[in-house]
Motif scaffolding. Structure first.
Motif, PDB file in Angstrom:
ATOM      1  N   SER A 126       0.820  -1.215   0.000  1.00  0.00           N
ATOM      2  CA  SER A 126       0.000   0.000   0.000  1.00  0.00           C
ATOM      3  C   SER A 126       0.855   1.267   0.000  1.00  0.00           C
ATOM      4  N   THR A 127       1.970   1.267   0.716  1.00  0.00           N
ATOM      5  CA  THR A 127       2.818   2.459   0.773  1.00  0.00           C
ATOM      6  C   THR A 127       3.547   2.685  -0.543  1.00  0.00           C
ATOM      7  N   VAL A 128       4.051   1.611  -1.146  1.00  0.00           N
ATOM      8  CA  VAL A 128       4.702   1.754  -2.459  1.00  0.00           C
ATOM      9  C   VAL A 128       3.710   2.291  -3.481  1.00  0.00           C
ATOM     10  N   ALA A 129       2.495   1.739  -3.495  1.00  0.00           N
ATOM     11  CA  ALA A 129       1.473   2.197  -4.448  1.00  0.00           C
ATOM     12  C   ALA A 129       1.118   3.661  -4.203  1.00  0.00           C
ATOM     13  N   LEU A 130       0.924   4.045  -2.932  1.00  0.00           N
ATOM     14  CA  LEU A 130       0.589   5.430  -2.621  1.00  0.00           C
ATOM     15  C   LEU A 130       1.688   6.379  -3.073  1.00  0.00           C
ATOM     16  N   LEU A 131       2.923   6.098  -2.721  1.00  0.00           N
ATOM     17  CA  LEU A 131       4.020   6.993  -3.083  1.00  0.00           C
ATOM     18  C   LEU A 131       4.181   7.099  -4.598  1.00  0.00           C
ATOM     19  N   PHE A 132       4.103   5.972  -5.285  1.00  0.00           N
ATOM     20  CA  PHE A 132       4.228   5.995  -6.745  1.00  0.00           C
ATOM     21  C   PHE A 132       3.119   6.848  -7.364  1.00  0.00           C
ATOM     22  N   LEU A 133       1.876   6.639  -6.914  1.00  0.00           N
ATOM     23  CA  LEU A 133       0.757   7.411  -7.461  1.00  0.00           C
ATOM     24  C   LEU A 133       0.861   8.894  -7.113  1.00  0.00           C
ATOM     25  N   VAL A 148      11.358   3.197  -8.080  1.00  0.00           N
ATOM     26  CA  VAL A 148      12.534   2.910  -7.261  1.00  0.00           C
ATOM     27  C   VAL A 148      12.512   3.770  -5.987  1.00  0.00           C
ATOM     28  N   LEU A 149      12.184   5.049  -6.112  1.00  0.00           N
ATOM     29  CA  LEU A 149      12.111   5.924  -4.948  1.00  0.00           C
ATOM     30  C   LEU A 149      11.011   5.477  -3.982  1.00  0.00           C
ATOM     31  N   ALA A 150       9.870   5.082  -4.512  1.00  0.00           N
ATOM     32  CA  ALA A 150       8.767   4.622  -3.661  1.00  0.00           C
ATOM     33  C   ALA A 150       9.171   3.357  -2.898  1.00  0.00           C
ATOM     34  N   ILE A 151       9.829   2.437  -3.575  1.00  0.00           N
ATOM     35  CA  ILE A 151      10.268   1.196  -2.926  1.00  0.00           C
ATOM     36  C   ILE A 151      11.345   1.493  -1.881  1.00  0.00           C
ATOM     37  N   ALA A 152      12.308   2.331  -2.233  1.00  0.00           N
ATOM     38  CA  ALA A 152      13.401   2.642  -1.297  1.00  0.00           C
ATOM     39  C   ALA A 152      12.880   3.358  -0.051  1.00  0.00           C
ATOM     40  N   PHE A 153      11.998   4.321  -0.251  1.00  0.00           N
ATOM     41  CA  PHE A 153      11.452   5.049   0.890  1.00  0.00           C
ATOM     42  C   PHE A 153      10.634   4.123   1.783  1.00  0.00           C
ATOM     43  N   THR A 154       9.818   3.265   1.194  1.00  0.00           N
ATOM     44  CA  THR A 154       9.018   2.307   1.953  1.00  0.00           C
ATOM     45  C   THR A 154       9.912   1.353   2.729  1.00  0.00           C
TER      46      THR A 154
END
Length: 182
Positions: A126-133, A148-154
Motif C-alpha cells: 500500500s505504501t509503495v502504491a501510494l508513493l508511486f501514485l 525505485v524511490l517509492a520502494i526505497a522510501f518504503t
C-alpha cells in the motif's frame, strides 16, 4: 455531447477566484476535523499498551497527532477571530488553477484509499502504491525512478519501524506468500 480534448484542457486551465480568508477557514475546519477523528478513532480502536512488549503502544502517535491538530485548529481560529476584531483580516482574492484543486482532491482520495487498504494488503504494497501514485499525480514522469524511490522510501520506513522501534507493520500478503497460502 462530445468533448474536444482542447475543451477539457481549457476547462482544467481555468482559474478559480477565492478569498484568502475562505481558504484559511477551510484549512482550520479540515485540520480540526481530521485531528478530532484521529484522536477519537485511536481512543476507541487501538490498545493502550504495546502488544509486542516494546516501548509505547500504538495509540500514542495518533492521539498526539490528533490532539496537536485540534490545538492548532483552535489556535488558528482564535487568531482569525482576533484579526477580524482588530480589522486586519486579509480579504485579498487569490487565483487558483482548477488543475491544482484537482490535484489536492486526488491527494485526499489517494490518502483515504491508503487508509482503507492498509491493513488488508499491508504496509509495503500500500505504501509503495501510494508513493508511486503521488509522484505521478504531481507530474513526475520518470516512472522507473518514481517506482525505485517509492520502494526505497518504503523499505527505509519499514526498517525504522521493525528494527529501530521494534514495531512490526502489517504485511498479510507477504506473510501469505512466505507461508505458501497464495
Amino acid at each position: 455531447m462530445e468533448l474536444d480534448a482542447n475543451t477539457v484542457r481549457d476547462r482544467l486551465d481555468r482559474t478559480l477566484r477565492l478569498r484568502k480568508s475562505t481558504g484559511e477557514i477551510a484549512i482550520v475546519i479540515l485540520l480540526g476535523v481530521l485531528g478530532l477523528f484521529a484522536a477519537i478513532y485511536s481512543q476507541l480502536n487501538l490498545p493502550l499498551e504495546n502488544p509486542f512488549g516494546a516501548g509505547v503502544g500504538p495509540r500514542l502517535f495518533p492521539q498526539v497527532a490528533g490532539i496537536t491538530m485540534v490545538a492548532m485548529s483552535v489556535y488558528l481560529l482564535v487568531l482569525r477571530l482576533w484579526r477580524r476584531r482588530k480589522g486586519t483580516i486579509d480579504d485579498e482574492v487569490v487565483e487558483m488553477n482548477v488543475r491544482d484543486g484537482l490535484r489536492v482532491f486526488v491527494f485526499i482520495v489517494l490518502c483515504a484509499g491508503y487508509m482503507w487498504v492498509f491493513e488488508a494488503i499491508g504496509f509495503g504494497v500500500s505504501t509503495v502504491a501510494l508513493l508511486f501514485l503521488l509522484f505521478v499525480t504531481n507530474g513526475f514522469r520518470r516512472y522507473i525512478l518514481a517506482a525505485v524511490l517509492a520502494i526505497a522510501f518504503t523499505f527505509g520506513i519499514y526498517l525504522v519501524f521493525t528494527t529501530a522501534l521494534g514495531l512490526p507493520l502489517p504485511s498479510p500478503i507477504l506473510r501469505d506468500v512466505t507461508t505458501g497460502i497464495l
